[in-house]
Design a protein around this motif. Sequence first.
Motif, short mmCIF file in Angstrom:
data_model
loop_
_atom_site.label_atom_id
_atom_site.label_comp_id
_atom_site.label_asym_id
_atom_site.label_seq_id
_atom_site.Cartn_x
_atom_site.Cartn_y
_atom_site.Cartn_z
N ASP A 8 2.18 -5.08 2.40
CA ASP A 8 2.04 -4.07 3.45
C ASP A 8 0.63 -4.17 4.00
O ASP A 8 -0.31 -4.43 3.24
CB ASP A 8 2.31 -2.67 2.91
N ASP A 10 -0.97 -1.70 5.20
CA ASP A 10 -1.58 -0.39 5.02
C ASP A 10 -2.12 -0.28 3.59
O ASP A 10 -1.33 -0.21 2.64
CB ASP A 10 -0.55 0.71 5.28
N ILE A 13 -0.60 2.48 1.30
CA ILE A 13 0.72 2.23 0.74
C ILE A 13 0.62 1.27 -0.44
O ILE A 13 1.26 1.47 -1.49
CB ILE A 13 1.66 1.67 1.82
N LEU A 17 1.85 2.42 -4.33
CA LEU A 17 2.88 1.64 -5.02
C LEU A 17 2.29 0.93 -6.24
O LEU A 17 2.95 0.81 -7.27
CB LEU A 17 3.51 0.63 -4.06
N GLU A 30 -0.27 -8.38 -4.67
CA GLU A 30 -0.40 -7.69 -3.39
C GLU A 30 -0.77 -8.66 -2.26
O GLU A 30 -1.48 -9.65 -2.49
CB GLU A 30 -1.48 -6.60 -3.47
N GLN A 32 -1.38 -8.49 2.32
CA GLN A 32 -1.40 -7.68 3.55
C GLN A 32 -0.97 -8.46 4.78
O GLN A 32 -0.87 -7.88 5.86
CB GLN A 32 -2.80 -7.10 3.76
N ASP A 50 7.01 -5.00 3.82
CA ASP A 50 6.96 -4.22 5.05
C ASP A 50 7.62 -5.03 6.16
O ASP A 50 7.62 -6.27 6.13
CB ASP A 50 5.49 -3.91 5.39
N LEU A 77 10.56 -2.08 3.13
CA LEU A 77 9.98 -0.78 3.48
C LEU A 77 9.62 -0.83 4.96
O LEU A 77 8.88 -1.71 5.38
CB LEU A 77 8.71 -0.51 2.67
N LYS A 100 10.35 4.49 5.91
CA LYS A 100 9.14 5.31 5.82
C LYS A 100 9.31 6.58 6.65
O LYS A 100 9.97 6.55 7.68
CB LYS A 100 7.94 4.51 6.35
N PRO A 101 8.67 7.68 6.23
CA PRO A 101 7.92 7.87 4.98
C PRO A 101 8.87 7.90 3.79
O PRO A 101 10.02 8.34 3.91
CB PRO A 101 7.23 9.21 5.19
N PRO A 104 7.55 7.52 -3.49
CA PRO A 104 7.26 6.44 -4.44
C PRO A 104 8.23 6.43 -5.61
O PRO A 104 8.58 5.37 -6.13
CB PRO A 104 5.83 6.73 -4.89
#
Length: 229
Positions: A8, A10, A13, A17, A30, A32, A50, A77, A100-101, A104
């Motif tokens: 994601d 963001d 987020i 998570l 992770e 982005q 995402d 997501l 979203k939103p 979790p």
Amino acid sequence: MPTVLIVDDDPAILEVLRVYLRAEGHTVLEAQTGPDAWALLPRADLAVLDWMLPGMTGVQLARGARAAGLSLPILMLTGRGEEDDKLLGLDGGVDDYVVKPFSPREVTARIRALLRRAGVHHTLTLGDLTINLRARDVHLAGVRVELSKLEFDLLSTMAQHPGMAWSRERLLERVWRPDFPGTERVVDVHITALRRKLGDPPDAPRFLETVRGVGYRFRDEDAPRAIPG
């Protein structure tokens, strides 16, 4: 524990998570951007993508993963909640979809379900109860719980399907054997023993619920607490 890749752009987020998934015992990767996620996909047991990402969309990542022969479960997501968008994602190789939103807790519950269906989980973490299916170990709040072979088989069978009601007859077939000569009463005896060892009172169960007129179930921690009768 399985490795989960969350993708994601963001940071907030990613952070929330990361906290929830690590609390469940997962290794977390992770990214982005789409290209960064693509490089990490082969190392993941499950990916949370995402939809809109710099360099590549989540749907493009899912399609690319499937084209490359990666069979890991994929959870999307996104803020795109229209039916056509969902169908586009599902047709592109996405296994589940959260708009979203989001909560979790819902996301982690869906991740658990996807991993169970994919057969990835070797360890079940359910609240402060941990069941290692390979080592056949059970720990409650970090303390080992000594179980017999039948007790472990009964607990692990039910715990792999939280919320599912099991009749005594079905448990006899699954845990004992179809031609077991005993009566259904043996299931009640073992459930009572399990509740005692797990500190699980039948009038307010954390783990093993009685289903009136049916049998038993391992309580779904995301469902309201039931009072058995």
